[in-house]
Design a protein around this motif. Sequence first.
Motif, PDB file in Angstrom:
ATOM      1  N   ALA A  69      12.904  21.170   3.222  1.00 50.05           N
ATOM      2  CA  ALA A  69      12.951  20.248   2.081  1.00 50.05           C
ATOM      3  C   ALA A  69      14.073  20.637   1.126  1.00 50.05           C
ATOM      4  CB  ALA A  69      11.619  20.259   1.351  1.00 50.05           C
ATOM      5  N   PRO A  70      14.699  19.656   0.500  1.00 48.13           N
ATOM      6  CA  PRO A  70      15.734  19.978  -0.484  1.00 48.13           C
ATOM      7  C   PRO A  70      15.132  20.527  -1.770  1.00 48.13           C
ATOM      8  CG  PRO A  70      15.317  17.622  -0.460  1.00 48.13           C
ATOM      9  CD  PRO A  70      14.510  18.190   0.662  1.00 48.13           C
ATOM     10  N   ILE A  71      15.917  21.298  -2.490  1.00 50.44           N
ATOM     11  CA  ILE A  71      15.483  21.777  -3.796  1.00 50.44           C
ATOM     12  C   ILE A  71      15.515  20.606  -4.778  1.00 50.44           C
ATOM     13  CG2 ILE A  71      16.057  23.251  -5.749  1.00 50.44           C
ATOM     14  CD1 ILE A  71      14.971  24.831  -3.477  1.00 50.44           C
ATOM     15  N   ILE A  72      14.414  20.363  -5.454  1.00 49.27           N
ATOM     16  CA  ILE A  72      14.324  19.258  -6.407  1.00 49.27           C
ATOM     17  C   ILE A  72      14.619  19.788  -7.808  1.00 49.27           C
ATOM     18  CG2 ILE A  72      12.773  17.565  -7.468  1.00 49.27           C
ATOM     19  CD1 ILE A  72      11.325  17.402  -4.790  1.00 49.27           C
ATOM     20  N   ASP A  73      15.522  19.134  -8.491  1.00 49.67           N
ATOM     21  CA  ASP A  73      15.841  19.506  -9.865  1.00 49.67           C
ATOM     22  C   ASP A  73      14.571  19.452 -10.706  1.00 49.67           C
ATOM     23  OD1 ASP A  73      18.114  19.740 -12.051  1.00 49.67           O
ATOM     24  OD2 ASP A  73      16.666  18.247 -12.772  1.00 49.67           O
ATOM     25  N   LEU A  74      14.335  20.486 -11.497  1.00 48.34           N
ATOM     26  CA  LEU A  74      13.082  20.576 -12.236  1.00 48.34           C
ATOM     27  C   LEU A  74      12.939  19.467 -13.290  1.00 48.34           C
ATOM     28  CD1 LEU A  74      12.605  24.431 -12.721  1.00 48.34           C
ATOM     29  CD2 LEU A  74      11.537  22.907 -11.038  1.00 48.34           C
ATOM     30  N   LYS A  75      14.060  18.997 -13.826  1.00 48.57           N
ATOM     31  CA  LYS A  75      13.963  17.890 -14.785  1.00 48.57           C
ATOM     32  C   LYS A  75      13.520  16.611 -14.084  1.00 48.57           C
ATOM     33  CE  LYS A  75      16.953  19.410 -18.523  1.00 48.57           C
ATOM     34  NZ  LYS A  75      18.051  19.059 -19.461  1.00 48.57           N
ATOM     35  N   LYS A  76      14.003  16.406 -12.857  1.00 43.55           N
ATOM     36  CA  LYS A  76      13.541  15.250 -12.088  1.00 43.55           C
ATOM     37  C   LYS A  76      12.067  15.404 -11.734  1.00 43.55           C
ATOM     38  CE  LYS A  76      17.917  13.824  -9.978  1.00 43.55           C
ATOM     39  NZ  LYS A  76      18.648  13.615  -8.690  1.00 43.55           N
ATOM     40  N   ALA A  77      11.674  16.628 -11.389  1.00 44.80           N
ATOM     41  CA  ALA A  77      10.262  16.877 -11.098  1.00 44.80           C
ATOM     42  C   ALA A  77       9.405  16.562 -12.309  1.00 44.80           C
ATOM     43  CB  ALA A  77      10.073  18.329 -10.669  1.00 44.80           C
ATOM     44  N   ASN A  85       9.426  24.065  -3.273  1.00 43.41           N
ATOM     45  CA  ASN A  85       9.493  23.629  -4.669  1.00 43.41           C
ATOM     46  C   ASN A  85       8.177  23.944  -5.383  1.00 43.41           C
ATOM     47  OD1 ASN A  85      12.105  21.849  -5.042  1.00 43.41           O
ATOM     48  ND2 ASN A  85      11.269  21.325  -3.024  1.00 43.41           N
ATOM     49  N   LEU A  86       8.297  24.337  -6.649  1.00 43.09           N
ATOM     50  CA  LEU A  86       7.141  24.628  -7.501  1.00 43.09           C
ATOM     51  C   LEU A  86       6.249  25.710  -6.909  1.00 43.09           C
ATOM     52  CD1 LEU A  86       6.111  21.054  -8.749  1.00 43.09           C
ATOM     53  CD2 LEU A  86       7.941  22.563  -9.552  1.00 43.09           C
ATOM     54  N   SER A  87       6.853  26.851  -6.602  1.00 43.37           N
ATOM     55  CA  SER A  87       6.112  27.960  -6.011  1.00 43.37           C
ATOM     56  C   SER A  87       5.811  29.081  -7.000  1.00 43.37           C
ATOM     57  CB  SER A  87       6.902  28.555  -4.839  1.00 43.37           C
ATOM     58  OG  SER A  87       8.127  29.126  -5.301  1.00 43.37           O
ATOM     59  N   ARG A  88       6.364  28.969  -8.206  1.00 40.55           N
ATOM     60  CA  ARG A  88       6.200  30.028  -9.193  1.00 40.55           C
ATOM     61  C   ARG A  88       5.624  29.475 -10.497  1.00 40.55           C
ATOM     62  NH1 ARG A  88       8.640  34.765  -8.088  1.00 40.55           N
ATOM     63  NH2 ARG A  88       8.964  35.260 -10.282  1.00 40.55           N
ATOM     64  N   VAL A  89       4.930  30.340 -11.223  1.00 42.03           N
ATOM     65  CA  VAL A  89       4.327  29.928 -12.490  1.00 42.03           C
ATOM     66  C   VAL A  89       5.388  29.398 -13.446  1.00 42.03           C
ATOM     67  CG1 VAL A  89       3.135  30.763 -14.558  1.00 42.03           C
ATOM     68  CG2 VAL A  89       2.339  31.470 -12.296  1.00 42.03           C
ATOM     69  N   GLU A 118       8.071  27.811 -12.826  1.00 45.73           N
ATOM     70  CA  GLU A 118       8.549  26.480 -12.443  1.00 45.73           C
ATOM     71  C   GLU A 118       7.548  25.392 -12.833  1.00 45.73           C
ATOM     72  OE1 GLU A 118      11.202  27.946  -8.585  1.00 45.73           O
ATOM     73  OE2 GLU A 118       9.161  27.201  -8.290  1.00 45.73           O
ATOM     74  N   VAL A 119       6.271  25.590 -12.520  1.00 48.44           N
ATOM     75  CA  VAL A 119       5.294  24.561 -12.884  1.00 48.44           C
ATOM     76  C   VAL A 119       5.116  24.494 -14.393  1.00 48.44           C
ATOM     77  CG1 VAL A 119       4.060  24.508 -10.687  1.00 48.44           C
ATOM     78  CG2 VAL A 119       3.369  26.160 -12.436  1.00 48.44           C
ATOM     79  N   MET A 120       5.249  25.630 -15.044  1.00 48.35           N
ATOM     80  CA  MET A 120       5.149  25.648 -16.506  1.00 48.35           C
ATOM     81  C   MET A 120       6.288  24.844 -17.137  1.00 48.35           C
ATOM     82  SD  MET A 120       4.919  28.998 -18.962  1.00 48.35           S
ATOM     83  CE  MET A 120       4.845  28.856 -20.752  1.00 48.35           C
ATOM     84  N   TYR A 121       7.505  25.032 -16.615  1.00 45.35           N
ATOM     85  CA  TYR A 121       8.648  24.272 -17.124  1.00 45.35           C
ATOM     86  C   TYR A 121       8.428  22.777 -16.917  1.00 45.35           C
ATOM     87  CZ  TYR A 121      13.303  22.306 -17.600  1.00 45.35           C
ATOM     88  OH  TYR A 121      14.365  21.515 -17.991  1.00 45.35           O
ATOM     89  N   VAL A 122       8.014  22.387 -15.724  1.00 48.31           N
ATOM     90  CA  VAL A 122       7.821  20.972 -15.417  1.00 48.31           C
ATOM     91  C   VAL A 122       6.771  20.358 -16.338  1.00 48.31           C
ATOM     92  CG1 VAL A 122       6.957  19.359 -13.664  1.00 48.31           C
ATOM     93  CG2 VAL A 122       8.596  21.136 -13.032  1.00 48.31           C
TER      94      VAL A 122
END
Length: 320
Positions: free
Chosen positions: A158-166, A194-198, A200-204
């Motif tokens: 899977a491609p890396i998804i930009d966190l702002k797009k997420a 994508n979204l494998s770390r705290v 990353e999900v916290m930022y989103v």
Amino acid sequence: MSQSVTRRQLMATLTAAAGASFSPALASSQSELTSAVPAATPPPFTLCLNMSTLRGHKLGFVKELETASKAGFQHVEIWIESLQQYIKSGGTVADARKVLSDLGIRVENAIGFAPWIIDDDAARAKGLDQMKSEMELLAQIGCKRVATPSIGAQTAEAPIIDLKKAAERYRAILELGDKTGVVPQLEMWGFSKNLSRVSEVMYVALETGHPSARLLLDIYHIFKGGSSLDSLPLIGKPAIEVFHVNDYPANMTRQVITDADRVYPGDGVAPIKETLKRIKDPNKSIILSLEVFNKNYYAQEAMTVAKTSMEKMKNMVVGV
């Protein structure tokens, strides 16, 4: 005339009596009595069974609930597929509600796999339609939450998804939640591309700017993704309502461990009590949901697994 005067006198007397009944002194006394009674403190944790734990037994929607209830669970996480199959087989939403009511069980969250985060616009639009339909179904049985992992964007290819797009895409399903009354819980998968770390999900969640944004974390996935427990207090208490619990064996690194290797809390080396202390909230009860996919457990009687799950979870929260 005398009758009229008597009536006026009577009304005056009643009014005075009423005023005395609600005098400031009495009101103050009542207020003092009320304040003297302490507000009920919610239990720190609510024990819940994720039906993944019984999924290998292939019991079906109703028998899963009955088994959980007999083991002492009043709170569960269902798999949407199981509910949908129940309805396809002739059950109705009203029937499902009655089963839940009769058993005294509350569905706290549901596990679904609508592809809401992927880059493919057409496929994502279908995923949003799927999610809306599933949310509407869950609302009808009283479920207020649905898990939303990075399905479709989790593989190594899977491609890396930009966190702002997420974040934009997560906000889109939060807005579906506004309409349906079912809040999507942003689930972290430690093995996902994508979204494998705290972090990353916290930022989103923060970037959505939406007050209903919530995180769904997991003992195993925190280890698998390489996040630090010390990041948990930074999340903020409102962001965690449901938390998946389990354990993992000592002889596996995070690089090789898989979903199926999870074990009961207390049967491994995960820092469970330390984790629970970090997410504990004095103002609300955190729903701890046991999620394992262990083939050894699936080979046992379903009731044995359910009862063992309850026993392990009770021991897990002692002293936290």
